[in-house]
Every structure is written in C-alpha cells, then in structure tokens.
Enzyme design. Structure first.
Site, mmCIF file in Angstrom:
data_model
loop_
_atom_site.group_PDB
_atom_site.id
_atom_site.type_symbol
_atom_site.label_atom_id
_atom_site.label_comp_id
_atom_site.label_asym_id
_atom_site.label_seq_id
_atom_site.Cartn_x
_atom_site.Cartn_y
_atom_site.Cartn_z
ATOM 1 N N LYS A 17 0.828 -1.208 0.000
ATOM 2 C CA LYS A 17 0.000 0.000 0.000
ATOM 3 C C LYS A 17 0.867 1.264 0.000
ATOM 4 O O LYS A 17 0.648 2.176 -0.787
ATOM 5 C CB LYS A 17 -0.925 0.011 1.240
ATOM 6 C CG LYS A 17 -1.839 -1.216 1.346
ATOM 7 C CD LYS A 17 -2.753 -1.144 2.573
ATOM 8 C CE LYS A 17 -2.021 -1.190 3.907
ATOM 9 N NZ LYS A 17 -1.276 -2.446 4.158
ATOM 10 N N ARG A 92 -9.865 0.584 8.437
ATOM 11 C CA ARG A 92 -9.416 -0.755 8.772
ATOM 12 C C ARG A 92 -10.456 -1.518 9.578
ATOM 13 O O ARG A 92 -10.225 -2.677 9.918
ATOM 14 C CB ARG A 92 -8.164 -0.639 9.632
ATOM 15 C CG ARG A 92 -6.896 -1.185 8.978
ATOM 16 C CD ARG A 92 -5.772 -0.803 9.897
ATOM 17 N NE ARG A 92 -4.577 -1.558 9.757
ATOM 18 C CZ ARG A 92 -3.454 -1.089 9.196
ATOM 19 N NH1 ARG A 92 -3.436 0.092 8.633
ATOM 20 N NH2 ARG A 92 -2.366 -1.816 9.217
ATOM 21 N N ARG A 131 11.280 -5.633 5.203
ATOM 22 C CA ARG A 131 11.036 -4.214 4.886
ATOM 23 C C ARG A 131 11.986 -3.276 5.637
ATOM 24 O O ARG A 131 12.245 -3.444 6.816
ATOM 25 C CB ARG A 131 9.596 -3.873 5.275
ATOM 26 C CG ARG A 131 9.321 -2.370 5.378
ATOM 27 C CD ARG A 131 7.869 -2.027 5.322
ATOM 28 N NE ARG A 131 7.053 -2.616 6.364
ATOM 29 C CZ ARG A 131 5.721 -2.585 6.360
ATOM 30 N NH1 ARG A 131 5.070 -2.009 5.365
ATOM 31 N NH2 ARG A 131 5.052 -3.128 7.344
ATOM 32 N N ARG A 164 14.202 0.302 10.389
ATOM 33 C CA ARG A 164 13.186 -0.753 10.346
ATOM 34 C C ARG A 164 12.146 -0.456 11.399
ATOM 35 O O ARG A 164 12.456 0.092 12.454
ATOM 36 C CB ARG A 164 13.817 -2.123 10.630
ATOM 37 C CG ARG A 164 14.644 -2.609 9.461
ATOM 38 C CD ARG A 164 15.334 -3.937 9.723
ATOM 39 N NE ARG A 164 16.367 -4.138 8.720
ATOM 40 C CZ ARG A 164 16.232 -4.843 7.597
ATOM 41 N NH1 ARG A 164 15.099 -5.492 7.362
ATOM 42 N NH2 ARG A 164 17.199 -4.939 6.729
ATOM 43 N N ARG A 176 -0.893 -9.058 13.608
ATOM 44 C CA ARG A 176 -1.353 -8.090 12.605
ATOM 45 C C ARG A 176 -2.162 -8.791 11.514
ATOM 46 O O ARG A 176 -3.152 -8.250 11.016
ATOM 47 C CB ARG A 176 -0.154 -7.348 12.020
ATOM 48 C CG ARG A 176 0.428 -6.370 13.031
ATOM 49 C CD ARG A 176 1.830 -5.952 12.702
ATOM 50 N NE ARG A 176 1.925 -5.166 11.498
ATOM 51 C CZ ARG A 176 3.069 -4.963 10.837
ATOM 52 N NH1 ARG A 176 4.183 -5.505 11.272
ATOM 53 N NH2 ARG A 176 3.066 -4.220 9.763
HETATM 54 P P1 ADP Z 1 2.229 -1.846 3.218
HETATM 55 O O1 ADP Z 1 2.251 -0.337 3.178
HETATM 56 O O2 ADP Z 1 1.029 -2.429 2.549
HETATM 57 O O3 ADP Z 1 2.424 -2.396 4.587
HETATM 58 P P2 ADP Z 1 4.810 -1.641 1.828
HETATM 59 O O4 ADP Z 1 4.499 -0.771 0.663
HETATM 60 O O5 ADP Z 1 5.569 -1.052 2.948
HETATM 61 O O6 ADP Z 1 3.466 -2.342 2.361
HETATM 62 O O7 ADP Z 1 5.594 -2.922 1.267
HETATM 63 C C1 ADP Z 1 6.074 -3.920 2.153
HETATM 64 C C2 ADP Z 1 7.475 -4.370 1.702
HETATM 65 O O8 ADP Z 1 7.369 -5.120 0.489
HETATM 66 C C3 ADP Z 1 8.445 -3.241 1.419
HETATM 67 O O9 ADP Z 1 9.723 -3.675 1.836
HETATM 68 C C4 ADP Z 1 8.373 -3.064 -0.103
HETATM 69 O O10 ADP Z 1 9.610 -2.612 -0.634
HETATM 70 C C5 ADP Z 1 8.069 -4.478 -0.582
HETATM 71 N N1 ADP Z 1 7.135 -4.523 -1.728
HETATM 72 C C6 ADP Z 1 6.100 -3.708 -1.985
HETATM 73 N N2 ADP Z 1 5.446 -4.090 -3.102
HETATM 74 C C7 ADP Z 1 6.069 -5.217 -3.554
HETATM 75 C C8 ADP Z 1 5.863 -6.102 -4.675
HETATM 76 N N3 ADP Z 1 4.855 -5.910 -5.528
HETATM 77 N N4 ADP Z 1 6.714 -7.134 -4.815
HETATM 78 C C9 ADP Z 1 7.733 -7.331 -3.925
HETATM 79 N N5 ADP Z 1 7.975 -6.545 -2.863
HETATM 80 C C10 ADP Z 1 7.162 -5.490 -2.668
HETATM 81 P P1 ADP Z 2 0.900 -2.139 7.798
HETATM 82 O O1 ADP Z 2 -0.116 -1.921 6.749
HETATM 83 O O2 ADP Z 2 2.257 -2.440 7.276
HETATM 84 O O3 ADP Z 2 0.450 -3.111 8.853
HETATM 85 P P2 ADP Z 2 0.527 0.544 9.028
HETATM 86 O O4 ADP Z 2 1.670 1.475 9.019
HETATM 87 O O5 ADP Z 2 -0.645 0.853 8.180
HETATM 88 O O6 ADP Z 2 1.158 -0.869 8.695
HETATM 89 O O7 ADP Z 2 -0.009 0.344 10.519
HETATM 90 C C1 ADP Z 2 0.859 0.060 11.591
HETATM 91 C C2 ADP Z 2 0.058 -0.089 12.865
HETATM 92 O O8 ADP Z 2 -0.599 1.150 13.167
HETATM 93 C C3 ADP Z 2 -1.063 -1.121 12.806
HETATM 94 O O9 ADP Z 2 -0.599 -2.427 13.127
HETATM 95 C C4 ADP Z 2 -2.038 -0.578 13.848
HETATM 96 O O10 ADP Z 2 -1.587 -0.856 15.165
HETATM 97 C C5 ADP Z 2 -1.913 0.927 13.648
HETATM 98 N N1 ADP Z 2 -2.875 1.442 12.653
HETATM 99 C C6 ADP Z 2 -2.597 2.010 11.446
HETATM 100 N N2 ADP Z 2 -3.704 2.395 10.808
HETATM 101 C C7 ADP Z 2 -4.736 2.044 11.632
HETATM 102 C C8 ADP Z 2 -6.158 2.151 11.524
HETATM 103 N N3 ADP Z 2 -6.749 2.688 10.433
HETATM 104 N N4 ADP Z 2 -6.901 1.670 12.560
HETATM 105 C C9 ADP Z 2 -6.332 1.125 13.653
HETATM 106 N N5 ADP Z 2 -5.011 0.989 13.807
HETATM 107 C C10 ADP Z 2 -4.207 1.442 12.804
#
Ligand code: ADP
Ligand code: ADP
Ligand code: ZN
Length: 222
Positions: A17, A92, A131, A164, A176
């Site tokens: 995302k 969410r 990541r 990280r 999660r």
């Molecule tokens: P989210 O915001 O949904 O948690 P991220 O955009 O941070 O996810 O992506 C999670 C990890 O996977 C990052 O380290 C990113 O560089 C990698 N990543 C994102 N999209 C892809 C993809 N299509 N294929 C492989 N790795 C990806």
């Molecule tokens: P990812 O998509 O990689 O899990 P985010 O950065 O979106 O990570 O979220 C990290 C953490 O922040 C989540 O595990 C949760 O604890 C909190 N969080 C983020 N967005 C929300 C939301 N819309 N509602 C509740 N908790 C959230």
C-alpha cells in the site's frame, strides 16, 4: 484529472500500500494519507494519542477507532488534501468505514475506488520481514525484493541511513495478520456492496501493480 479523487488502498500488512501510494503521489499529484505514518509520528512526538496507541501498535493490534478517526479528520482538514487523497491503511474496521462515509458526505465528496491489493499470507510475512525505509525521505526498500541501485544509498535522496519498524518482527506479524482477517478483510464486501471495489493482484511486480492502479485512477477520474 478533472476533480479531486478519493482512493482507498486496502490490503494486509506488507501488501504494498505505502509503496504504491507514494508512486501515485508522484504520478498524479494525489496526497498519501497513511494512518500508520500519522500514528508513528504521534508516538514519536509523545502526544496523548501517541502514548495511548504505542502499546497496541507494538503488540500488532488495531488502535481504537476514536484515536484513529481524530488523527485522520485532523489530517483531512489540511488544504493539500483538496488535490485528492489516497487513503493508505484506513479504514481498517467497519466503524472507520462508516465514519469515513459520513465525513466525505459532509464535504460533498465520495469514494472513487476502494482498491484491494490481494496478497497471500506467506507473501505478507516475507514482505514485512524484509522491509526497511530510508531514514531521511521514507522511501521503502526490501532485503530481497527492492534493494537500492547502489548498496547502502537511497535511490531517491542519496541518504545513507535506513530504519526498520519496531512492529515488523516475527512475533507481531501473526497478530497483525489476525487483525487484518478479522477486522479489515470484511471491508472488501462492504465496498463491493457500494459498487466501488476494485481488486488488483498484489503478488505481481511493483511496476505491474503501478500500471494497474494507474489505469484505475484514469478510469475513475475521467
Ligand atoms: P504496506 O504499506 O502495505 O504495509 P509496503 O508498501 O511497505 O506495504 O511494502 C512492504 C514491503 O514489500 C516493502 O519492503 C516493499 O519494498 C516491498 N514490496 C512492496 N510491493 C512489492 C511487490 N509488488 N513485490 C515485492 N515486494 C514489494
Ligand atoms: P501495515 O499496513 O504495514 O500493517 P501501518 O503502518 O498501516 O502498517 O499500521 C501500523 C500499525 O498502526 C497497525 O498495526 C495498527 O496498530 C496501527 N494502525 C494504522 N492504521 C490504523 C487504523 N486505520 N486503525 C487502527 N489501527 C491502525
Ligand atoms: Zn531517501
């Protein structure tokens, strides 16, 4: 693009995302609105909301709707969001989705597309585990899937410090994922029922997904 778009990126942790939201910002001038980033900033600043959210985030649970909605509304009130927003990691829960509908209705806006980035659980774990981000500009990287062109130097800003997330560890990932399946995945049906759901193969390569998303943005804002 003729008017401000409201796009939602849905998907489990690690679906891509944030990666895609940043690319959409650059390509379409939209503004990424990540509740995870906003919450991490609140934690770093030690605000009351941040203090309340920290333990929940560390444990991999979802922060309460009240806290998240207050932070989101505050951010949505900033003038730059008039260019169009990509909601990354929000809503969410069903409660957040209903609150968003009410907020947008009050502003004469509506959701153009809720895009589900579909990835399986094993890929989600692999994505989250590897990541890391640039400490200066926030550009995202991955140990296996997306390394900087020159090792140790950020492609975007030339920075050499990386970080990280504390919650990207094996213990927290399971919680999660459970939270995603229990509380967020039901939103796929919610948006399908409203006729705005789009599904994209999140297992594909980053650039292929960006192409799919670009087509959707063109289509819904034409
Ligand atoms: P989210 O915001 O949904 O948690 P991220 O955009 O941070 O996810 O992506 C999670 C990890 O996977 C990052 O380290 C990113 O560089 C990698 N990543 C994102 N999209 C892809 C993809 N299509 N294929 C492989 N790795 C990806
Ligand atoms: P990812 O998509 O990689 O899990 P985010 O950065 O979106 O990570 O979220 C990290 C953490 O922040 C989540 O595990 C949760 O604890 C909190 N969080 C983020 N967005 C929300 C939301 N819309 N509602 C509740 N908790 C959230
Ligand atoms: Zn950088």
């Amino acid at each position: 693009m003729t008017r401000a778009a409201v796009l939602i990126l849905l998907g489990p942790p690690g679906a891509g995302k944030g990666t895609q939201a940043r690319m959409l910002e650059e390509r379409f001038g939209l503004v990424q609105l990540s509740t995870g980033d906003l919450l991490r900033a609140a934690v770093a600043q030690g605000t009351p909301a941040g203090l309340a959210a920290k333990a929940v985030m560390d444990a991999g649970g979802l922060v309460s709707d009240d806290i998240v909605l207050a932070i989101l509304k505050d951010r949505m009130a900033a003038p730059d969001t008039a260019r169009g927003v990509i909601l990354d990691g929000f809503p969410r829960t069903p409660g957040q989705a209903e609150a968003l509908d009410a907020l947008l209705a009050g502003q004469g806006q509506r959701i153009d597309a809720a895009i589900s980035l579909d990835v399986d659980d094993a890929q989600m774990v692999a994505r989250v585990s590897g990541r890391y981000t640039c400490a200066d500009c926030g550009e995202g990287y991955h140990d296996q899937f997306k390394q900087p062109a020159s090792a140790g130097t950020c492609d975007k800003c030339g920075g050499t410090a990386f970080k990280r997330r504390a919650d990207d560890n094996a213990e927290t990932v399971g919680a999660r994922l459970t939270a995603y399946h229990a509380q967020t995945a039901p939103l796929i049906a919610y948006y399908d029922g409203r006729g705005v759901l789009r599904r994209v193969d999140g297992m594909a390569a980053i650039d292929a997904i960006a192409d799919d998303l670009g087509s959707i943005v063109h289509e819904v804002t034409a």
